[in-house]
Motif scaffolding. Structure first.
Motif, mmCIF file in Angstrom:
data_model
loop_
_atom_site.group_PDB
_atom_site.id
_atom_site.type_symbol
_atom_site.label_atom_id
_atom_site.label_comp_id
_atom_site.label_asym_id
_atom_site.label_seq_id
_atom_site.Cartn_x
_atom_site.Cartn_y
_atom_site.Cartn_z
ATOM 1 N N ILE A 4 13.180 23.078 1.087
ATOM 2 C CA ILE A 4 13.750 22.173 0.083
ATOM 3 C C ILE A 4 14.799 21.273 0.721
ATOM 4 N N ARG A 280 8.582 21.158 -10.290
ATOM 5 C CA ARG A 280 7.200 20.962 -9.841
ATOM 6 C C ARG A 280 7.066 19.734 -8.955
ATOM 7 N N ILE A 283 8.445 20.681 -5.565
ATOM 8 C CA ILE A 283 7.484 21.508 -4.815
ATOM 9 C C ILE A 283 6.344 20.651 -4.272
ATOM 10 N N ARG A 284 5.904 19.684 -5.073
ATOM 11 C CA ARG A 284 4.838 18.787 -4.608
ATOM 12 C C ARG A 284 5.301 17.978 -3.401
ATOM 13 N N THR A 287 5.361 20.182 -0.357
ATOM 14 C CA THR A 287 3.997 20.432 0.129
ATOM 15 C C THR A 287 3.432 19.226 0.867
#
Length: 299
Positions: A4, A280, A283-284, A287
């Motif tokens: 993060i 979310r 997190i995307r 990724t």
């Protein structure tokens, strides 16, 4: 957390700044080279040098030592005042939001509470805080009370708006149908689901409270000298800037600005972590960043 931090460097910067400020205040007795309130007239207004890394002020006190000790006062006052205001404001806001229904006697009390909050917010915050300190007496406890008092309407409105939305949801109706009392429903189901914006506001308000504490001390209504505090240090060193001795006020001002900036960044991160949609999205992004890094390695 490292992933993060790589995707959102500002989050990591905020936590690092706040951690450094807190550790500086906590470990100041161990790392400060001089007593923060011990004056040495023979060393007055010394520029930054080998013995005094940030110089000395007009009475010969070491600025570096005083800057290290200042978070013990500023952050403590700000955190205590903000926590008190958040506790009172959130509880009042939850009660007002839950009972703001037409035709209920308690809705009239809620209406009066909101109008009182309107009156409090109509006054300029800094002037209102000065008036509170002037009327109650100048002390650290009074500054904490002033910060808490002027911040209550913020949390009251935030919590009220959240609760008015959550109280209409099905899980609240289900808890009432199951036999739970209204107060138990508020504390067990409504408050936990309505705390997101208040938690995000909390760290931002701590930074703002540090500024308010320093502002009160700057005008002589806050922490009294020689207690090390950033606002009072800026005030005592400001008069020397015109004669070229800039360090007594510039270094405390930089420490104050960086610390407030750090709390602001922490507030932004708490706002993201408290919103499932933003989590979310985060997190995307993490990724996608890792996939892009992996593709570059393969290439």
């Amino acid at each position: 957390m490292l992933r993060i931090a790589g995707a959102r460097p500002s989050f990591a910067a905020g936590y690092v700044i706040v951690a450094v400020a807190v550790l500086a205040g906590a470990l100041a007795p161990l790392i400060a080279p001089y007593n923060p309130i011990e004056a040495d007239p023979s060393q007055f207004l010394q520029p930054p040098n080998r013995l005094h890394w940030l110089g000395t002020d007009a009475v010969g006190m070491d600025i570096f030592s005083r800057v290290l000790y200042s978070p013990r006062i500023d952050i403590t006052i700000a955190v205590l005042g903000t926590l008190i205001s958040a506790t009172i404001g959130c509880l009042l806001g939850a009660w007002v939001g839950y009972y703001s229904r037409p035709g209920d006697f308690r809705s009239r009390i809620a209406f009066l509470i909101m109008r009182l909050a309107d009156v409090l917010q109509a006054f300029p915050v800094f002037v209102f805080a000065i008036a509170l300190v002037a009327s109650l007496g100048q002390s650290i406890q009074t500054v904490v009370f002033a910060i808490a008092f002027v911040n209550i309407p913020i949390y009251l409105r935030l919590m009220r708006s959240q609760v008015m939305t959550i109280r209409e949801m099905r899980f609240v109706e289900a808890s009432l149908v199951a036999g739970m009392s209204a107060m138990r429903t508020i504390f067990r189901h409504v408050l936990p689901n309505a705390m997101g914006p208040a938690l995000a506001q909390l760290s931002v308000n701590v930074g703002w409270a540090i500024l308010l504490t320093a502002g009160l001390s700057f005008v002589g209504a806050g922490v009294r000298a020689p207690i090390p505090e950033w606002g009072s240090m800026i005030a005592t060193g400001f008069q020397n800037v015109v004669t070229g001795e800039w360090w007594p006020s510039v270094f405390p001002g930089l420490a104050l600005a960086i610390t407030v900036f750090g709390f602001s960044l922490v507030g932004n991160s708490v706002e993201v972590f408290g919103d499932p949609m933003k989590v979310r999205r985060l997190i995307r992004d993490v990724t996608l960043r890792e996939r892009a890094r992996a593709s570059r390695r393969r290439a």
